[in-house]
Scaffold this motif. Structure first.
Motif, PDB file in Angstrom:
ATOM      1  N   GLY A  69      -0.967  13.116   2.268  1.00 11.21           N
ATOM      2  CA  GLY A  69      -0.176  13.017   1.047  1.00 11.21           C
ATOM      3  C   GLY A  69       1.302  12.809   1.310  1.00 11.21           C
ATOM      4  N   LEU A  70       1.750  13.157   2.507  1.00 12.53           N
ATOM      5  CA  LEU A  70       3.158  12.977   2.870  1.00 12.53           C
ATOM      6  C   LEU A  70       3.402  11.687   3.646  1.00 12.53           C
ATOM      7  N   PHE A  71       2.353  11.153   4.262  1.00 10.65           N
ATOM      8  CA  PHE A  71       2.515  10.066   5.230  1.00 10.65           C
ATOM      9  C   PHE A  71       3.237   8.827   4.698  1.00 10.65           C
ATOM     10  N   PRO A  72       2.992   8.384   3.472  1.00 10.05           N
ATOM     11  CA  PRO A  72       3.706   7.182   3.010  1.00 10.05           C
ATOM     12  C   PRO A  72       5.222   7.331   3.026  1.00 10.05           C
ATOM     13  N   ASP A  73       5.725   8.562   2.958  1.00  9.23           N
ATOM     14  CA  ASP A  73       7.173   8.777   2.936  1.00  9.23           C
ATOM     15  C   ASP A  73       7.801   8.849   4.317  1.00  9.23           C
ATOM     16  N   LEU A  74       7.059   8.425   5.343  1.00  8.55           N
ATOM     17  CA  LEU A  74       7.666   8.329   6.671  1.00  8.55           C
ATOM     18  C   LEU A  74       8.721   7.228   6.719  1.00  8.55           C
ATOM     19  N   ASP A  75       8.785   6.412   5.661  1.00  8.99           N
ATOM     20  CA  ASP A  75       9.798   5.351   5.608  1.00  8.99           C
ATOM     21  C   ASP A  75      11.142   5.859   5.076  1.00  8.99           C
TER      22      ASP A  75
ATOM     23  N   SER B  62       8.097   0.618   0.456  1.00  5.57           N
ATOM     24  CA  SER B  62       7.698  -0.764   0.728  1.00  5.57           C
ATOM     25  C   SER B  62       6.252  -0.767   1.234  1.00  5.57           C
ATOM     26  N   TYR B  63       6.034  -1.164   2.472  1.00  3.35           N
ATOM     27  CA  TYR B  63       4.653  -1.376   2.925  1.00  3.35           C
ATOM     28  C   TYR B  63       3.848  -0.096   3.130  1.00  3.35           C
ATOM     29  N   THR B  64       4.505   1.026   3.397  1.00  6.03           N
ATOM     30  CA  THR B  64       3.726   2.268   3.505  1.00  6.03           C
ATOM     31  C   THR B  64       3.181   2.688   2.144  1.00  6.03           C
ATOM     32  N   HIS B  65       3.767   2.155   1.072  1.00  5.51           N
ATOM     33  CA  HIS B  65       3.321   2.449  -0.290  1.00  5.51           C
ATOM     34  C   HIS B  65       2.499   1.294  -0.863  1.00  5.51           C
ATOM     35  N   SER B  66       1.777   0.617  -0.001  1.00  9.38           N
ATOM     36  CA  SER B  66       0.992  -0.542  -0.456  1.00  9.38           C
ATOM     37  C   SER B  66      -0.433  -0.462   0.080  1.00  9.38           C
ATOM     38  N   ILE B  67      -1.246  -1.422  -0.329  1.00 10.45           N
ATOM     39  CA  ILE B  67      -2.619  -1.514   0.153  1.00 10.45           C
ATOM     40  C   ILE B  67      -2.639  -1.730   1.666  1.00 10.45           C
ATOM     41  N   ILE B  68      -1.637  -2.448   2.169  1.00  8.49           N
ATOM     42  CA  ILE B  68      -1.552  -2.681   3.618  1.00  8.49           C
ATOM     43  C   ILE B  68      -1.391  -1.358   4.355  1.00  8.49           C
TER      44      ILE B  68
ATOM     45  N   ILE C 255     -12.481  10.301   4.261  1.00 11.06           N
ATOM     46  CA  ILE C 255     -12.370  10.353   2.803  1.00 11.06           C
ATOM     47  C   ILE C 255     -11.242  11.277   2.362  1.00 11.06           C
ATOM     48  N   VAL C 256     -11.083  12.423   3.049  1.00 14.76           N
ATOM     49  CA  VAL C 256     -10.007  13.354   2.688  1.00 14.76           C
ATOM     50  C   VAL C 256      -8.645  12.705   2.905  1.00 14.76           C
ATOM     51  N   GLY C 257      -8.473  12.033   4.057  1.00 15.95           N
ATOM     52  CA  GLY C 257      -7.198  11.373   4.346  1.00 15.95           C
ATOM     53  C   GLY C 257      -6.882  10.261   3.375  1.00 15.95           C
ATOM     54  N   ILE C 258      -7.893   9.478   3.020  1.00 14.46           N
ATOM     55  CA  ILE C 258      -7.684   8.376   2.071  1.00 14.46           C
ATOM     56  C   ILE C 258      -7.301   8.915   0.694  1.00 14.46           C
ATOM     57  N   VAL C 259      -8.011   9.950   0.242  1.00 17.29           N
ATOM     58  CA  VAL C 259      -7.698  10.540  -1.070  1.00 17.29           C
ATOM     59  C   VAL C 259      -6.283  11.103  -1.074  1.00 17.29           C
ATOM     60  N   GLY C 260      -5.904  11.787   0.007  1.00 20.68           N
ATOM     61  CA  GLY C 260      -4.549  12.324   0.101  1.00 20.68           C
ATOM     62  C   GLY C 260      -3.498  11.232   0.047  1.00 20.68           C
ATOM     63  N   TYR C 261      -3.736  10.140   0.767  1.00 20.90           N
ATOM     64  CA  TYR C 261      -2.805   9.015   0.799  1.00 20.90           C
ATOM     65  C   TYR C 261      -2.707   8.359  -0.576  1.00 20.90           C
TER      66      TYR C 261
ATOM     67  N   ASN D 241       9.267   9.055 -12.485  1.00 24.49           N
ATOM     68  CA  ASN D 241       9.577   7.994 -11.516  1.00 24.49           C
ATOM     69  C   ASN D 241      10.336   6.847 -12.169  1.00 24.49           C
ATOM     70  N   ARG D 242      11.535   6.575 -11.677  1.00 22.65           N
ATOM     71  CA  ARG D 242      12.287   5.417 -12.147  1.00 22.65           C
ATOM     72  C   ARG D 242      11.795   4.136 -11.459  1.00 22.65           C
ATOM     73  N   ARG D 243      11.357   4.282 -10.228  1.00 22.10           N
ATOM     74  CA  ARG D 243      10.816   3.150  -9.479  1.00 22.10           C
ATOM     75  C   ARG D 243       9.317   3.316  -9.337  1.00 22.10           C
ATOM     76  N   GLY D 244       8.652   2.202  -9.102  1.00 18.86           N
ATOM     77  CA  GLY D 244       7.226   2.249  -8.874  1.00 18.86           C
ATOM     78  C   GLY D 244       6.893   1.903  -7.437  1.00 18.86           C
ATOM     79  N   VAL D 245       5.669   1.455  -7.214  1.00 19.12           N
ATOM     80  CA  VAL D 245       5.237   1.061  -5.874  1.00 19.12           C
ATOM     81  C   VAL D 245       4.673  -0.357  -5.926  1.00 19.12           C
ATOM     82  N   LYS D 246       4.953  -1.119  -4.888  1.00 22.41           N
ATOM     83  CA  LYS D 246       4.469  -2.496  -4.795  1.00 22.41           C
ATOM     84  C   LYS D 246       3.139  -2.481  -4.042  1.00 22.41           C
ATOM     85  N   LEU D 247       2.082  -2.169  -4.777  1.00 20.65           N
ATOM     86  CA  LEU D 247       0.778  -1.970  -4.158  1.00 20.65           C
ATOM     87  C   LEU D 247       0.265  -3.198  -3.421  1.00 20.65           C
ATOM     88  N   PHE D 248       0.596  -4.394  -3.910  1.00 18.35           N
ATOM     89  CA  PHE D 248       0.023  -5.613  -3.349  1.00 18.35           C
ATOM     90  C   PHE D 248       1.038  -6.438  -2.558  1.00 18.35           C
ATOM     91  N   ALA D 249       2.150  -5.802  -2.156  1.00 23.26           N
ATOM     92  CA  ALA D 249       3.134  -6.509  -1.322  1.00 23.26           C
ATOM     93  C   ALA D 249       2.490  -6.851   0.018  1.00 23.26           C
TER      94      ALA D 249
END
Length: 214
Positions: free
Chosen positions: A39-45, A150-156, A179-185, A199-207
């Protein structure tokens, strides 16, 4: 959303999956840890809870590097004074000392994260070429150079993380880790969406294919 909130949601997801599957208490605890970390990993950016927890403070490297640079320059000048001349070796030492001081002034917490990722890659190579650890280090290095959300907050990013989880699950023979890791992410991506009022900003899921913010 704050890092502590992402952590709490990820932990809750891990516990929920463990209870649903009626696993042992120790496995529920492990799922909670995995869910929270994922759940924290995408914010490594960014310099958030996740990156600051896995890296040393930049001051631990900045101050010693500056002191060593100053010492190298002073010693080189002392050598030239005693020899009454400045040769190429002394000039080279002075330049190296200057580079060390320059590096100490520009190093940031995100570069400390880069060093952490490189260290994890080297650790994965040392531990019988553990490919999931190597990929984890590569993920961290890449994240340390990316702009926030950016990319950590996307499908990639999710796909890359899922590959790491799958390989880790196979290596440790721990069913449910993926499954646990994917759900957390995914919980992080959902709670960072613009449709939520906090949230004022969103995420670019398909970047980079589609840069629309959700």
């Amino acid at each position: 959303m704050k890092g502590s909130s992402h952590l709490a949601i990820g932990v809750a997801a891990g516990v929920g999956i463990g209870l649903y599957n009626q696993v042992e208490p120790i496995t529920i605890g492990l799922f909670a840890i995995v869910g929270g970390v994922a759940g924290l990993f995408p914010d490594l950016d960014t310099n958030g809870v996740a990156s600051n927890k896995i890296t040393l403070s930049k001051s631990l490297l900045k101050i010693p590097l500056m002191v060593m640079g100053i010492c190298v320059i002073l010693y080189s000048l002392f050598e030239s004074f005693m020899a009454l001349r400045i040769d190429l070796q002394i000039m080279g030492s002075i330049i190296i000392g200057g580079i060390m001081i320059l590096l100490s002034s520009v190093i940031t917490q995100k570069r400390m994260l880069s060093f952490t990722g490189v260290g994890i890659v080297m650790g994965g190579i040392a531990i019988d070429m553990s490919y999931w650890i190597i990929l984890l280090g590569i993920y961290i290095v890449i994240a340390s150079f990316l702009p926030h959300r950016s990319y950590t907050h996307s499908i990639i990013g999710l796909s890359f993380f899922a590959v790491i989880l799958y390989m880790a699950q196979e290596a440790m023979n721990l069913e449910g880790l993926l499954i646990v890791g994917i759900v957390g992410y995914i919980s992080h991506l959902i709670t960072d969406m613009k449709c939520l009022p906090m949230n004022r900003r969103g995420v670019k899921l398909f970047a980079p294919v589609w840069n629309k913010e959700f």
